[in-house]
Motif scaffolding. Structure first.
Motif, short mmCIF file in Angstrom:
data_model
loop_
_atom_site.label_atom_id
_atom_site.label_comp_id
_atom_site.label_asym_id
_atom_site.label_seq_id
_atom_site.Cartn_x
_atom_site.Cartn_y
_atom_site.Cartn_z
N GLY A 179 0.69 -1.22 -0.10
CA GLY A 179 0.11 -0.13 -0.08
C GLY A 179 0.71 1.14 0.08
N GLY A 180 1.97 1.38 0.09
CA GLY A 180 3.16 2.37 0.21
C GLY A 180 3.78 2.54 -1.10
N GLY A 181 3.42 1.96 -2.04
CA GLY A 181 4.16 1.74 -3.26
C GLY A 181 4.01 3.18 -4.18
N TRP A 182 2.97 3.86 -3.74
CA TRP A 182 2.95 5.29 -4.40
C TRP A 182 4.01 6.24 -3.88
CZ3 TRP A 182 2.29 9.61 -1.29
CH2 TRP A 182 2.02 9.20 0.20
N THR A 183 4.50 5.91 -2.71
CA THR A 183 5.53 6.89 -2.37
C THR A 183 6.76 6.93 -3.20
OG1 THR A 183 6.35 5.20 -0.63
CG2 THR A 183 4.58 6.74 0.05
N ALA A 184 7.04 5.78 -3.89
CA ALA A 184 8.16 5.64 -4.64
C ALA A 184 8.16 6.70 -5.95
CB ALA A 184 8.43 4.32 -5.35
N ASP A 185 6.78 6.86 -6.27
CA ASP A 185 6.36 7.73 -7.43
C ASP A 185 6.33 9.35 -7.13
OD1 ASP A 185 6.11 5.36 -8.96
OD2 ASP A 185 4.07 5.25 -8.35
N THR A 186 6.71 9.73 -5.70
CA THR A 186 6.20 11.22 -5.53
C THR A 186 7.88 11.66 -4.75
OG1 THR A 186 5.49 10.36 -3.13
CG2 THR A 186 3.89 10.95 -5.15
N LEU A 232 -11.52 15.01 2.25
CA LEU A 232 -10.84 15.47 0.90
C LEU A 232 -9.57 14.60 0.82
CD1 LEU A 232 -11.40 19.35 1.11
CD2 LEU A 232 -12.42 17.53 -0.30
N LEU A 233 -8.86 14.36 1.78
CA LEU A 233 -7.71 13.71 1.80
C LEU A 233 -7.89 12.27 1.56
CD1 LEU A 233 -4.51 13.92 2.35
CD2 LEU A 233 -5.10 13.07 4.72
N MET A 234 -9.05 11.56 1.89
CA MET A 234 -9.45 10.28 1.53
C MET A 234 -9.67 9.92 0.30
SD MET A 234 -8.72 8.18 4.06
CE MET A 234 -7.31 9.52 4.46
N ILE A 235 -10.28 11.18 -0.45
CA ILE A 235 -10.70 11.03 -1.81
C ILE A 235 -9.41 10.99 -2.56
CG2 ILE A 235 -11.53 12.55 -3.78
CD1 ILE A 235 -13.77 13.46 -1.88
N GLY A 236 -8.24 12.02 -2.39
CA GLY A 236 -7.18 11.75 -2.87
C GLY A 236 -6.64 10.34 -2.85
N ILE A 278 -8.23 7.91 -5.03
CA ILE A 278 -7.94 8.36 -6.39
C ILE A 278 -6.39 7.45 -6.53
CG2 ILE A 278 -6.99 9.88 -8.09
CD1 ILE A 278 -9.35 11.34 -6.99
N THR A 279 -5.39 7.76 -5.89
CA THR A 279 -3.88 7.07 -5.81
C THR A 279 -3.99 5.83 -5.78
OG1 THR A 279 -3.24 9.24 -4.74
CG2 THR A 279 -1.65 7.19 -4.62
N HIS A 280 -4.67 5.24 -4.73
CA HIS A 280 -4.60 3.68 -4.88
C HIS A 280 -5.62 3.23 -5.63
CE1 HIS A 280 -2.55 3.30 -1.21
NE2 HIS A 280 -3.39 4.17 -0.46
N GLY A 281 -6.55 3.90 -6.25
CA GLY A 281 -7.37 3.27 -7.43
C GLY A 281 -6.38 3.00 -8.66
N HIS A 311 -7.02 -2.17 -4.52
CA HIS A 311 -8.74 -1.75 -4.49
C HIS A 311 -9.00 -2.02 -2.89
CE1 HIS A 311 -9.20 -1.59 -8.46
NE2 HIS A 311 -8.85 -2.81 -8.71
N ARG A 312 -8.03 -2.92 -2.20
CA ARG A 312 -8.34 -3.23 -0.82
C ARG A 312 -8.05 -1.71 0.11
NH1 ARG A 312 -4.52 -6.91 2.62
NH2 ARG A 312 -3.32 -4.75 2.92
N PHE A 313 -7.17 -1.08 -0.42
CA PHE A 313 -6.93 0.17 0.09
C PHE A 313 -7.91 1.24 -0.21
CE2 PHE A 313 -2.81 -2.00 0.32
CZ PHE A 313 -2.56 -1.99 1.81
N VAL A 314 -8.43 1.23 -1.30
CA VAL A 314 -9.50 1.97 -1.72
C VAL A 314 -10.81 1.87 -0.99
CG1 VAL A 314 -11.30 2.60 -3.62
CG2 VAL A 314 -8.79 2.21 -4.24
#
Length: 127
Positions: free
Chosen positions: A36-43, A84-88, A91-94, A99-102
């Motif tokens: 679930g933290g893989g998105w951090t590699a892209d930022t 608002l943070l959860m919407i973001g 979107i990021t996890h989607g 999907h589990r994190f969404v």
């Protein structure tokens, strides 16, 4: 209803505190390796740390104003910001097919909406 809103605020504050500590103090490379933290590699690291600080502030904003009676309107305002943070986050996890994190973020979003509705409305601190 008041007790239920306090429980919701406490639960969301724990979630925000946990996420905030991780994003603020754990190196981005370690976060990227966690499920679930893989998105951090892209930022960039500053963005991740900024989100962490925002989550720490959210944890405080969900509890302290109501508990101390100082500007308690900040509790539902913080709940709206958390929404608002959860919407973001959804979107990021989607985008990453996580999907589990969404679903988890959707639950947090629903709790935040409940808290905002309750504290702006029937269980307002000013009422």
């Amino acid at each position: 209803m008041n007790l239920a809103l306090w429980i919701v605020a406490g639960l969301l504050a724990v979630v925000a505190l946990t996420g905030g500590i991780g994003k603020t103090f754990v190196p981005r490379e370690k976060l990227a390796a966690v499920q679930g933290g893989g998105w951090t590699a892209d930022t960039g690291a500053p963005f991740v740390k900024s989100l962490g600080v925002l989550e720490l502030l959210a944890a405080a904003g969900l509890i302290l104003p109501g508990a101390l009676g100082i500007a308690p309107v900040l509790v539902p305002v913080t709940a709206v910001c958390w929404t608002l943070l959860m919407i973001g986050a959804m979107i990021t996890h989607g985008r990453r097919d996580e999907h589990r994190f969404v679903l988890l973020n959707l639950i947090y979003l629903a709790l935040a909406v409940l808290l905002a509705w309750g504290r702006f409305g029937p269980e307002s601190f000013t009422g």
